[in-house]
Design a protein around this motif. Structure first.
Motif, PDB file in Angstrom:
ATOM      1  N   ALA B  39     -64.117  31.196 101.029  1.00 12.76           N
ATOM      2  CA  ALA B  39     -64.175  30.396  99.810  1.00 12.76           C
ATOM      3  C   ALA B  39     -65.601  29.940  99.542  1.00 12.76           C
ATOM      4  CB  ALA B  39     -63.259  29.198  99.912  1.00 12.76           C
ATOM      5  N   LYS B  40     -66.323  29.698 100.609  1.00  9.93           N
ATOM      6  CA  LYS B  40     -67.674  29.165 100.462  1.00  9.93           C
ATOM      7  C   LYS B  40     -68.696  30.249 100.131  1.00  9.93           C
ATOM      8  CE  LYS B  40     -70.771  26.173 103.157  1.00  9.93           C
ATOM      9  NZ  LYS B  40     -71.002  25.735 104.546  1.00  9.93           N
ATOM     10  N   ASN B  41     -68.513  31.410 100.733  1.00  8.41           N
ATOM     11  CA  ASN B  41     -69.546  32.448 100.610  1.00  8.41           C
ATOM     12  C   ASN B  41     -69.079  33.754  99.998  1.00  8.41           C
ATOM     13  OD1 ASN B  41     -71.216  30.654 102.248  1.00  8.41           O
ATOM     14  ND2 ASN B  41     -69.975  31.368 103.968  1.00  8.41           N
ATOM     15  N   GLY B  42     -67.810  33.830  99.678  1.00 10.44           N
ATOM     16  CA  GLY B  42     -67.293  35.108  99.196  1.00 10.44           C
ATOM     17  C   GLY B  42     -67.080  36.076 100.350  1.00 10.44           C
ATOM     18  N   LEU B  43     -66.481  37.208 100.050  1.00 10.36           N
ATOM     19  CA  LEU B  43     -66.221  38.197 101.095  1.00 10.36           C
ATOM     20  C   LEU B  43     -67.519  38.749 101.673  1.00 10.36           C
ATOM     21  CD1 LEU B  43     -64.509  40.181 102.719  1.00 10.36           C
ATOM     22  CD2 LEU B  43     -64.208  41.547 100.674  1.00 10.36           C
ATOM     23  N   GLY B  44     -68.405  39.177 100.794  1.00  8.46           N
ATOM     24  CA  GLY B  44     -69.665  39.780 101.241  1.00  8.46           C
ATOM     25  C   GLY B  44     -70.590  38.792 101.931  1.00  8.46           C
ATOM     26  N   GLY B  45     -70.560  37.554 101.498  1.00  5.49           N
ATOM     27  CA  GLY B  45     -71.476  36.559 102.044  1.00  5.49           C
ATOM     28  C   GLY B  45     -71.008  35.917 103.339  1.00  5.49           C
ATOM     29  N   SER B  46     -69.765  36.152 103.719  1.00  2.21           N
ATOM     30  CA  SER B  46     -69.239  35.537 104.939  1.00  2.21           C
ATOM     31  C   SER B  46     -69.561  36.373 106.168  1.00  2.21           C
ATOM     32  CB  SER B  46     -67.727  35.361 104.818  1.00  2.21           C
ATOM     33  OG  SER B  46     -67.424  34.445 103.804  1.00  2.21           O
ATOM     34  N   ARG B  47     -69.724  35.704 107.277  1.00  4.49           N
ATOM     35  CA  ARG B  47     -70.065  36.380 108.529  1.00  4.49           C
ATOM     36  C   ARG B  47     -68.930  36.247 109.527  1.00  4.49           C
ATOM     37  NH1 ARG B  47     -72.329  39.010 105.861  1.00  4.49           N
ATOM     38  NH2 ARG B  47     -74.126  38.310 104.672  1.00  4.49           N
ATOM     39  N   VAL B  48     -68.533  37.374 110.075  1.00  2.00           N
ATOM     40  CA  VAL B  48     -67.425  37.388 111.020  1.00  2.00           C
ATOM     41  C   VAL B  48     -67.730  36.497 112.228  1.00  2.00           C
ATOM     42  CG1 VAL B  48     -65.978  38.826 112.474  1.00  2.00           C
ATOM     43  CG2 VAL B  48     -66.772  39.691 110.281  1.00  2.00           C
ATOM     44  N   ASP B  49     -68.955  36.546 112.701  1.00  2.00           N
ATOM     45  CA  ASP B  49     -69.334  35.724 113.855  1.00  2.00           C
ATOM     46  C   ASP B  49     -69.163  34.232 113.562  1.00  2.00           C
ATOM     47  OD1 ASP B  49     -70.947  37.505 116.053  1.00  2.00           O
ATOM     48  OD2 ASP B  49     -71.076  38.346 114.042  1.00  2.00           O
ATOM     49  N   VAL B  50     -69.551  33.856 112.355  1.00  2.00           N
ATOM     50  CA  VAL B  50     -69.431  32.450 111.970  1.00  2.00           C
ATOM     51  C   VAL B  50     -67.960  32.036 111.924  1.00  2.00           C
ATOM     52  CG1 VAL B  50     -69.863  30.773 110.130  1.00  2.00           C
ATOM     53  CG2 VAL B  50     -71.592  32.483 110.677  1.00  2.00           C
TER      54      VAL B  50
END
Lengths: 222, 222
Positions: B39-50
């Motif tokens: 929700a915060k970063n979108g699919l592309g902007g999100s990091r799996v590690d995070v």
DNA sequence: GTAAAAAGTAACCAGTTAGTGCATTAGCGA
DNA sequence: TCGCTAATGCACTAACTGGTTACTTTTTAC
């Protein structure tokens, strides 16, 4: 064996100009390519290398002209706002009857979104980033003021003529005019699934525009 | 030197359970963390590690339970739709007077967006990807049908009672109810700059809700 | 004509990123 | 209590990614 027309600049329509180097043209090509990429993938999803490729420019040029990926994004966003606001001003609604002027504005907003789909996606992307790029722009504010006052004038004239009711907040009206078109279009993909109909079919678009005009007219009716 | 309460599961409220391994709990934590991140970063902007970090889970678990980043996104999106549709059904509008039922729906939609801001961003993100994840979901379609028929019923009842005009398309109405709230909220950052007012101030939100109810009521009025 | 400035290029880098292979361990049923 | 299975952890990688360095070529001012 000697250098021919079609050299570095690429393949399309480069043959004419003897001037192989053209800063302005390169800049424009980058801007165009970036607009498309950012609109398609958002800021985070876009790749600088891809933008450079599609612009038939070297990646280094992007950093030369726009400093960073975000700098490029900011320029494009600013341009997008200035473009729509400029187009709105050109409508010259002041010499039209209030009702006609308002309908024209609703129609224009809708048509603009249809013809410039990147606008919507760029705005979405910017909101995902909490408008941090737009915040830095002063031009946008100036243009926006003109835009709000345009709607205020229409509304005032309509009230004076007795064709609109009094007390409608111009900002709320503005937002609503944008909303009913914008939402439909930005969510056309999920919408087509949820409502099980092709929201982008020609008749569907026409129907929606009619519905939107109706919605706004009923909203301001006395 | 021996293993103590607070082991792998992390620091928060893990002391109670002697069961260190809890598949269901881990899954839920991943889902929650991922929802926030997407929700915060979108699919592309999100990091799996995070996401893994915030879920206090190992990244390996994400792939174990959800196969891929996109698989995780799809699950979250599907849940988001099922959640809102379920909440809507619980409104039980059928025993209310048509006007009251409709107002209640407009109010609910607005409140839901406010209380679940991730919903909007997830939908935006999915539309950027042309709904390719939602397309695969069958559940969503079933829930959506129920939702549309809910509005159809209200509309029909209102027409029969003479309080609504006939001929309003339930789908267009549905879209409009969502639009006037959704647009305002998703574009609250750029909107606050363009209109030079804090769109998220308490009074601003209240004013907008009133305006939206008014818009919809005028739209269906005879 | 020439030299400086502007425009353009290619190779490269350091830090990320989604995704995996494999070893380990806890809990459950018998 | 034993052994099997599901849950978990760790280290690793191959491909990418934004950004840069060092260099060449063209244009322009004089």
């Amino acid at each position: 064996m000697e250098p021919v027309d079609e050299t570095i600049t690429g393949t399309v329509a480069a043959a004419r100009k003897p001037r192989v180097r053209d800063a302005e043209a390169t800049k424009t090509r980058i801007l165009e390519a970036a607009k498309r990429e950012f609109a398609k993938n958002g800021l985070g999803g876009s790749r600088v290398d891809v933008i450079a490729d599609k612009a038939r420019a070297n990646k280094r040029m992007i950093y030369h002209y726009f400093e960073s990926k975000e700098g490029l994004f900011q320029t494009i966003l600013e341009n997008a706002y200035v473009d729509i606001r400029t187009a709105e001003q050109k409508l010259n609604l002041d010499h039209l009857a209030p009702k006609e002027a308002l309908e024209r504005l609703v129609r224009f907003t809708w048509d603009y979104y249809i013809k410039n789909p990147e606008f919507i996606t760029l705005v979405n992307s910017e909101n995902l980033h909490r408008a941090k790029h737009l915040k830095k722009s002063e031009v946008v504010k100036v243009y926006s003021r003109k835009f709000v006052s345009m709607v205020t004038t229409i509304l005032d004239r309509g009230v004076a003529a007795g064709v609109f009711r009094a007390g409608v907040d111009p900002v709320q009206l503005n937002i609503t005019i944008a909303a009913i078109g914008y939402y439909y279009l930005t969510n056309r993909f999920t919408g087509s699934i949820v409502f099980e109909r092709d929201l982008m079919a020609k008749e569907a678009l026409e129907e929606r525009l009619r519905f939107n005009i109706d919605t706004i007219m009923r909203l301001v009716a006395p």
